[in-house]
Write an enzyme that holds these catalytic residues in place. Structure first.
Site, PDB file in Angstrom:
ATOM      1  N   GLN A 122      10.380  88.440  71.695  1.00 38.12           N
ATOM      2  CA  GLN A 122       9.177  88.112  71.399  1.00 38.12           C
ATOM      3  C   GLN A 122       8.007  88.177  72.373  1.00 38.12           C
ATOM      4  OE1 GLN A 122       8.812  86.563  68.250  1.00 38.12           O
ATOM      5  NE2 GLN A 122      10.649  85.886  67.752  1.00 38.12           N
ATOM      6  N   GLY A 143      12.817  97.174  70.199  1.00 38.11           N
ATOM      7  CA  GLY A 143      11.837  97.951  69.865  1.00 38.11           C
ATOM      8  C   GLY A 143      11.114  97.622  68.351  1.00 38.11           C
ATOM      9  N   HIS A 144      11.825  96.636  67.565  1.00 41.06           N
ATOM     10  CA  HIS A 144      11.264  96.291  66.291  1.00 41.06           C
ATOM     11  C   HIS A 144      10.253  95.508  66.442  1.00 41.06           C
ATOM     12  CE1 HIS A 144      13.899  92.773  66.559  1.00 41.06           C
ATOM     13  NE2 HIS A 144      13.489  92.512  65.669  1.00 41.06           N
ATOM     14  N   THR A 180      27.080 108.380  71.069  1.00 39.32           N
ATOM     15  CA  THR A 180      26.022 109.440  71.088  1.00 39.32           C
ATOM     16  C   THR A 180      24.650 108.519  71.100  1.00 39.32           C
ATOM     17  OG1 THR A 180      27.397 110.758  69.806  1.00 39.32           O
ATOM     18  CG2 THR A 180      25.002 111.243  69.638  1.00 39.32           C
ATOM     19  N   CYS A 270      17.998  85.165  63.046  1.00 41.52           N
ATOM     20  CA  CYS A 270      19.368  85.000  63.659  1.00 41.52           C
ATOM     21  C   CYS A 270      20.173  83.933  62.876  1.00 41.52           C
ATOM     22  CB  CYS A 270      19.150  84.544  65.089  1.00 41.52           C
ATOM     23  SG  CYS A 270      18.137  85.180  65.918  1.00 41.52           S
TER      24      CYS A 270
END
Length: 328
Positions: A122, A143-144, A180, A270
């Protein structure tokens, strides 16, 4: 070819991570929810229920009326049973809408040689986040929350710590997390992180002003609405506002506002789908019935004055209808 490109993109967040982390610390990109087993754990109910079967003991620290953990509470919890202080005992705390005294908590943990992890998801892009200055052993970012893609994040870990991997295989991420690499997500995360850091002060100033306008508008439309957290704007994150509405069900308000095209939440992602008052709100001493009528409004770089005006127009009638329905 493609292999070289993927490796270069994988290094980019580490290079740009120097914006937040001096060289003696290392950032490593990995999906936010998949943290190494021995990295200090996140203090979030429902995620910390599993360590008991590994012989760990979870202890929940009290918070004040603003949701802050105090250093004295941490020191008391550790000193209560000094015989139980193995090196891999972990203490974590999560930043939500309040600014937590992270440096002070880290200093207490260091007194007892206990690694401290903080969830800074946050905070990055809203507060001045400096991993080394924080004194933390580990910190996670995602990232979001800063305009990047979903499913990519980073664990910042002190060089003195060697996490035990959960996944094994190809040995990627210094053999911490095999698999990957998602090169496009990593590259996007790096760009978003650089942009959020460079424009942090501007974002906090402009979005913080919109948040203050929102708070005033909601209190004007619903005078008995209770603002959650620190009433001092300097003690809050600039991009959200949390309210409790007496006599209302949060879910009812959610649906009524959604009908007006207003998207908000009754709690964090969450706890989505859990039809119970937030345990975080209850921990602040909030009455159970009042905790059932909470809403959190989050703002971002696309938020406008028109959005605030829409909430101001809709919130009063929505609360009135929700109260007429009562608490179930």
């Amino acid at each position: 070819g493609r292999l070289h490109l993927g490796r270069d993109r994988g290094r980019q967040p580490r290079r740009q991570g120097a914006l937040l982390v001096p060289p003696r610390r290392r950032p490593g990109p990995h999906p936010g929810a998949r943290q190494p087993r021995r990295a200090p754990r996140r203090a979030r109910r429902g995620r910390l229920g599993s360590p008991e079967h590994e012989g760990a003991r979870v202890e929940w620290l009290p918070v004040d009326a603003y949701g802050r953990v105090h250093p004295d509470a941490l020191r008391e919890a550790i000193a209560r049973d000094p015989a139980e202080r193995p090196r891999d005992r972990h203490v974590g705390q999560q930043r939500d809408r309040e600014n937590q005294p992270v440096r002070e908590l880290a200093d207490v943990a260091a007194e007892f040689a206990i690694p401290l992890h903080a969830d800074a998801v946050q905070a990055v892009g809203q507060l001045d986040v400096d991993f080394t200055a924080s004194g933390l052993s580990a910190m996670t970012v995602s990232g979001h929350k800063i305009g990047g893609p979903y499913g990519i994040g980073a664990l910042l870990l002190g060089r003195e710590y060697a996490p035990v991997p959960v996944l094994h295989g190809g040995g990627q991420e210094r053999q911490v997390r095999s698999g990957t690499l998602d090169a496009p997500a990593i590259a996007s995360f790096a760009v978003a992180g650089a942009h959020a850091t460079a424009h942090r002060e501007e974002f906090a100033r402009e979005i913080g002003a919109l948040r203050d306008t929102l708070i005033t508008a909601v209190r004007t439309a619903v005078p008995d609405a209770v603002l959650g957290g620190d009433p001092d704007p300097a003690g809050r994150l600039p991009a959200n506002a949390h309210f409790s509405f007496p006599g209302c069900e949060g879910d009812s308000l959610l649906l009524l506002l959604d009908a007006h095209g207003i998207e908000c939440s009754t709690g964090s992602a969450c706890t989505a789908g859990v039809a119970q008052p937030s345990h975080v709100v209850l921990a602040t001493g909030t009455d159970v019935d009042l905790a059932r009528g909470t809403l959190r409004f989050s703002l971002g770089h696309t938020s406008t004055k028109a959005d605030i005006e829409a909430v101001a127009e809709a919130i009063g009638p929505a609360v009135e209808r929700a109260r007429s329905a009562g608490l179930s």
